[in-house]
Design an enzyme around this catalytic site. Structure first.
Site, mmCIF file in Angstrom:
data_model
loop_
_atom_site.group_PDB
_atom_site.id
_atom_site.type_symbol
_atom_site.label_atom_id
_atom_site.label_comp_id
_atom_site.label_asym_id
_atom_site.label_seq_id
_atom_site.Cartn_x
_atom_site.Cartn_y
_atom_site.Cartn_z
ATOM 1 N N ASP A 48 6.342 -7.797 -19.922
ATOM 2 C CA ASP A 48 6.358 -9.131 -20.551
ATOM 3 C C ASP A 48 7.756 -9.750 -20.409
ATOM 4 O O ASP A 48 7.901 -10.911 -19.995
ATOM 5 C CB ASP A 48 6.039 -9.041 -22.054
ATOM 6 C CG ASP A 48 4.681 -8.423 -22.373
ATOM 7 O OD1 ASP A 48 3.836 -9.094 -22.967
ATOM 8 O OD2 ASP A 48 4.470 -7.230 -22.032
ATOM 9 N N GLU A 71 6.813 -17.182 -24.902
ATOM 10 C CA GLU A 71 6.421 -16.285 -25.994
ATOM 11 C C GLU A 71 7.551 -15.338 -26.410
ATOM 12 O O GLU A 71 7.759 -15.100 -27.595
ATOM 13 C CB GLU A 71 5.201 -15.439 -25.591
ATOM 14 C CG GLU A 71 4.780 -14.528 -26.745
ATOM 15 C CD GLU A 71 3.633 -13.586 -26.409
ATOM 16 O OE1 GLU A 71 3.060 -13.673 -25.311
ATOM 17 O OE2 GLU A 71 3.324 -12.751 -27.281
ATOM 18 N N ASP A 143 3.476 -17.736 -20.979
ATOM 19 C CA ASP A 143 2.993 -16.492 -21.605
ATOM 20 C C ASP A 143 3.057 -15.455 -20.486
ATOM 21 O O ASP A 143 2.191 -15.403 -19.616
ATOM 22 C CB ASP A 143 1.567 -16.662 -22.131
ATOM 23 C CG ASP A 143 1.141 -15.467 -22.982
ATOM 24 O OD1 ASP A 143 1.770 -14.401 -22.864
ATOM 25 O OD2 ASP A 143 0.175 -15.625 -23.748
ATOM 26 N N ILE A 145 2.804 -12.197 -20.148
ATOM 27 C CA ILE A 145 1.586 -11.376 -20.076
ATOM 28 C C ILE A 145 0.732 -11.802 -21.261
ATOM 29 O O ILE A 145 1.092 -11.569 -22.416
ATOM 30 C CB ILE A 145 1.864 -9.858 -20.161
ATOM 31 C CG1 ILE A 145 2.658 -9.385 -18.947
ATOM 32 C CG2 ILE A 145 0.541 -9.083 -20.250
ATOM 33 C CD1 ILE A 145 2.898 -7.867 -18.904
ATOM 34 N N ASP A 146 -0.358 -12.469 -20.970
ATOM 35 C CA ASP A 146 -1.308 -12.826 -22.014
ATOM 36 C C ASP A 146 -2.360 -11.730 -22.032
ATOM 37 O O ASP A 146 -2.852 -11.323 -20.979
ATOM 38 C CB ASP A 146 -1.931 -14.184 -21.691
ATOM 39 C CG ASP A 146 -2.908 -14.637 -22.763
ATOM 40 O OD1 ASP A 146 -2.656 -14.345 -23.951
ATOM 41 O OD2 ASP A 146 -3.911 -15.283 -22.413
ATOM 42 N N THR A 148 -1.638 -8.664 -23.710
ATOM 43 C CA THR A 148 -0.817 -7.461 -23.486
ATOM 44 C C THR A 148 -1.618 -6.187 -23.786
ATOM 45 O O THR A 148 -1.459 -5.169 -23.109
ATOM 46 C CB THR A 148 0.458 -7.512 -24.360
ATOM 47 O OG1 THR A 148 1.132 -8.746 -24.078
ATOM 48 C CG2 THR A 148 1.402 -6.363 -24.045
ATOM 49 N N SER A 259 -7.302 -12.070 -22.781
ATOM 50 C CA SER A 259 -6.446 -13.071 -22.131
ATOM 51 C C SER A 259 -7.162 -14.342 -21.698
ATOM 52 O O SER A 259 -8.373 -14.494 -21.855
ATOM 53 C CB SER A 259 -5.737 -12.475 -20.908
ATOM 54 O OG SER A 259 -6.547 -12.554 -19.748
ATOM 55 N N ARG A 276 -13.532 -18.974 -29.911
ATOM 56 C CA ARG A 276 -12.438 -18.228 -30.551
ATOM 57 C C ARG A 276 -12.252 -18.781 -31.959
ATOM 58 O O ARG A 276 -11.542 -19.769 -32.160
ATOM 59 C CB ARG A 276 -11.164 -18.415 -29.723
ATOM 60 C CG ARG A 276 -9.984 -17.583 -30.183
ATOM 61 C CD ARG A 276 -8.760 -17.909 -29.344
ATOM 62 N NE ARG A 276 -7.637 -17.069 -29.660
ATOM 63 C CZ ARG A 276 -7.378 -15.913 -29.058
ATOM 64 N NH1 ARG A 276 -8.144 -15.482 -28.096
ATOM 65 N NH2 ARG A 276 -6.329 -15.202 -29.404
ATOM 66 N N ASP A 289 -1.021 -19.813 -25.372
ATOM 67 C CA ASP A 289 -2.289 -19.079 -25.247
ATOM 68 C C ASP A 289 -3.450 -19.984 -24.849
ATOM 69 O O ASP A 289 -4.558 -19.482 -24.608
ATOM 70 C CB ASP A 289 -2.638 -18.379 -26.566
ATOM 71 C CG ASP A 289 -1.892 -17.062 -26.746
ATOM 72 O OD1 ASP A 289 -1.643 -16.379 -25.732
ATOM 73 O OD2 ASP A 289 -1.552 -16.722 -27.897
HETATM 74 N N1 LIG Z 1 -4.540 -12.707 -35.506
HETATM 75 C C1 LIG Z 1 -4.634 -13.315 -34.334
HETATM 76 N N2 LIG Z 1 -5.581 -14.266 -34.118
HETATM 77 C C2 LIG Z 1 -5.712 -14.888 -32.943
HETATM 78 N N3 LIG Z 1 -4.915 -14.615 -31.874
HETATM 79 C C3 LIG Z 1 -3.953 -13.692 -32.022
HETATM 80 C C4 LIG Z 1 -3.752 -12.992 -33.239
HETATM 81 N N4 LIG Z 1 -2.728 -12.128 -33.062
HETATM 82 C C5 LIG Z 1 -2.293 -12.292 -31.789
HETATM 83 N N5 LIG Z 1 -3.028 -13.233 -31.169
HETATM 84 C C6 LIG Z 1 -2.899 -13.779 -29.836
HETATM 85 O O1 LIG Z 1 -4.013 -13.345 -29.070
HETATM 86 C C7 LIG Z 1 -3.578 -13.300 -27.736
HETATM 87 C C8 LIG Z 1 -4.510 -12.460 -26.920
HETATM 88 O O2 LIG Z 1 -5.744 -13.069 -27.029
HETATM 89 P P1 LIG Z 1 -6.956 -12.470 -26.319
HETATM 90 O O3 LIG Z 1 -8.061 -13.448 -26.319
HETATM 91 O O4 LIG Z 1 -6.500 -11.937 -25.004
HETATM 92 O O5 LIG Z 1 -7.299 -11.283 -27.273
HETATM 93 S S1 LIG Z 1 -7.973 -9.996 -26.850
HETATM 94 O O6 LIG Z 1 -6.929 -9.116 -26.336
HETATM 95 O O7 LIG Z 1 -9.020 -10.266 -25.898
HETATM 96 O O8 LIG Z 1 -8.541 -9.532 -28.060
HETATM 97 C C9 LIG Z 1 -2.229 -12.715 -27.837
HETATM 98 O O9 LIG Z 1 -1.518 -13.083 -26.699
HETATM 99 P P2 LIG Z 1 -0.465 -12.014 -26.077
HETATM 100 O O10 LIG Z 1 0.499 -11.678 -27.178
HETATM 101 O O11 LIG Z 1 0.153 -12.849 -25.000
HETATM 102 O O12 LIG Z 1 -1.250 -10.857 -25.578
HETATM 103 C C10 LIG Z 1 -1.664 -13.338 -29.106
HETATM 104 O O13 LIG Z 1 -0.896 -14.507 -28.860
HETATM 105 MG MG LIG Z 2 -0.930 -14.676 -25.154
HETATM 106 MG MG LIG Z 3 2.275 -11.040 -27.233
HETATM 107 MG MG LIG Z 4 1.906 -12.594 -24.028
#
Ligand SMILES: Nc1ncnc2c1ncn2[C@@H]1O[C@H](COP(=O)(O)OS(=O)(=O)O)[C@@H](OP(=O)(O)O)[C@H]1O
Ligand SMILES: [Mg+2]
Ligand SMILES: [Mg+2]
Ligand SMILES: [Mg+2]
Length: 353
Positions: A48, A71, A143, A145-146, A148, A259, A276, A289
């Site tokens: 990241d 991020e 972002d 790594i979306d 992660t 992601s 979502r 995101d």
């Molecule tokens: N509580 C809560 N509610 C909603 N979203 C949140 C929450 N916590 C984190 N995040 C954010 O979710 C990003 C990842 O979303 P995803 O759709 O990829 O989620 S998942 O991994 O499929 O479950 C993730 O992005 P990355 O941190 O870039 O991975 C976060 O920004």
């Molecule tokens: Mg993200």
């Molecule tokens: Mg993150």
């Molecule tokens: Mg990220």
């Protein structure tokens, strides 16, 4: 077709490609002690940080005045305890910046042989992502790594970049190294970049940069409807989606994927809607995101709103403000899904579910 944001598009694709190469190689060589847990308990890896350093460095070279909403920040890496990770991040970022990759990216954008940076320059590049956002002017979102958690599982993740001008997303680029190029032809392999320019359509290219293919969300028959949703139950409400699915008599099981690959799959017709909805913990969605995904889906002919049916507002700062969820779907599906979401919401308020 006019050349709207032509340079920005080329630079953004070049930056995302470099970052995708980097993250793939990090995954293949990830060792312990290369992941930290952030204040909000979410993971962050050397991948990241290094990917944000690379993308930010490329943007700074091409558009030095443009602010960035990224991020990650380098605070922990600047501490003494962060030195091992810091060294690895510097090595990874420099390898990616200096790598020889052809097809459209070139040394004029601060990439290619001889473009290595110092540790301080790379930490500063990460920290240039600290812009608070806002209603006016140009800004990029990164972002690096979306998804992660998906990245760590070896599943889907995305390297995401957008350009926002006066709160409107003008350009979105989403690199998905682990996504099949074409699910109907798995032998073609993996690695896709989704690209959209507002008013100029959406396309998919291969990670190699080749084979641009325009994207258009198809019309779905009732029996073909299925949802795309998060893998992590903490990120969006699975049970709410199940209720919406039941209200719409959707027979197919939801496709769970980490992601913004979800927005990409929606844009190319794999799944009829991305839902979502908040889990009720007061989480605010981040603009990085959703900005690239929103312009991608809209340019593929779809609609992206919150659960009130209002467009997402990218002018409020680093977040989308109070969380009313996200509904993304094709033109022919969105209104039905929105109606069902509102019905499910009413039921929830009345305590029926
Ligand atoms: N509580 C809560 N509610 C909603 N979203 C949140 C929450 N916590 C984190 N995040 C954010 O979710 C990003 C990842 O979303 P995803 O759709 O990829 O989620 S998942 O991994 O499929 O479950 C993730 O992005 P990355 O941190 O870039 O991975 C976060 O920004
Ligand atoms: Mg993200
Ligand atoms: Mg993150
Ligand atoms: Mg990220």
């Amino acid at each position: 077709m006019s050349l709207a944001y032509a340079t920005e598009k080329q630079v953004a694709i070049a930056a995302v490609r470099r970052a995708c190469h980097l993250t793939s190689s990090v995954f293949n060589n990830l060792v312990t002690n290369e992941t930290l847990t952030k204040g909000d308990k979410s993971p962050v890896t050397v991948g990241d940080y290094a990917a944000q350093a690379v993308i930010s460095s490329v943007l700074w070279h091409a558009f030095p005045k443009d602010p960035i909403v990224g991020e990650e920040d380098a605070a922990e890496l600047r501490e003494e305890s962060g030195s091992a990770m810091r060294d690895r991040i510097v090595a990874l970022a420099n390898e990616a910046l200096a790598e020889e990759i052809t097809l459209g990216d070139n040394v004029d954008w601060g990439i290619g042989p001889g473009q290595e940076k110092t540790t301080e320059q790379l930490l500063d590049a990460i920290d240039r992502g600290n812009y608070p956002g806002g209603r006016t002017g140009r800004m990029w979102t990164i972002d690096p790594i979306d998804g992660t958690k998906g990245f760590l599982r070896g599943e889907q993740y995305a390297v995401c970049l957008s350009l926002i001008v006066d709160a409107q997303v003008q350009l979105g680029v989403i690199g998905c190294p682990n996504l099949l190029i074409d699910p109907a032809e798995p032998e073609l392999g993996r690695g896709v970049i989704f690209v959209a320019v507002k008013g100029h359509g959406a396309e998919q290219i291969r990670l190699s940069g080749a084979n641009p293919t325009p994207l258009r969300i198809p019309d779905f028959a009732q029996e073909e409807l299925s949802f795309l949703e998060s893998v992590e139950a903490a990120h969006s409400s699975h049970s709410f989606n199940d209720r919406v699915s039941a209200l719409l008599s959707i027979a197919r099981r939801p496709v769970r994927m980490d992601s913004q690959a979800k927005y990409g799959c929606l844009a190319r017709g794999e799944g009829a809607a991305y839902l979502r909805m908040p889990t009720g913990v007061g989480y605010r969605e981040k603009i990085w995101d959703h900005a690239p995904g929103a312009v991608l889906v809209e340019e593929a002919g779809g609609i992206v709103t919150d659960s009130r049916g209002l467009p997402l507002d990218f002018g409020l700062g680093r977040t989308l403000g109070e969380n009313f969820g996200v509904i993304a779907a094709g033109l022919g599906t969105h209104a039905r899904v929105l109606q069902a979401v509102q019905q499910a919401g009413n039921e929830q308020e009345n305590g029926k579910t």
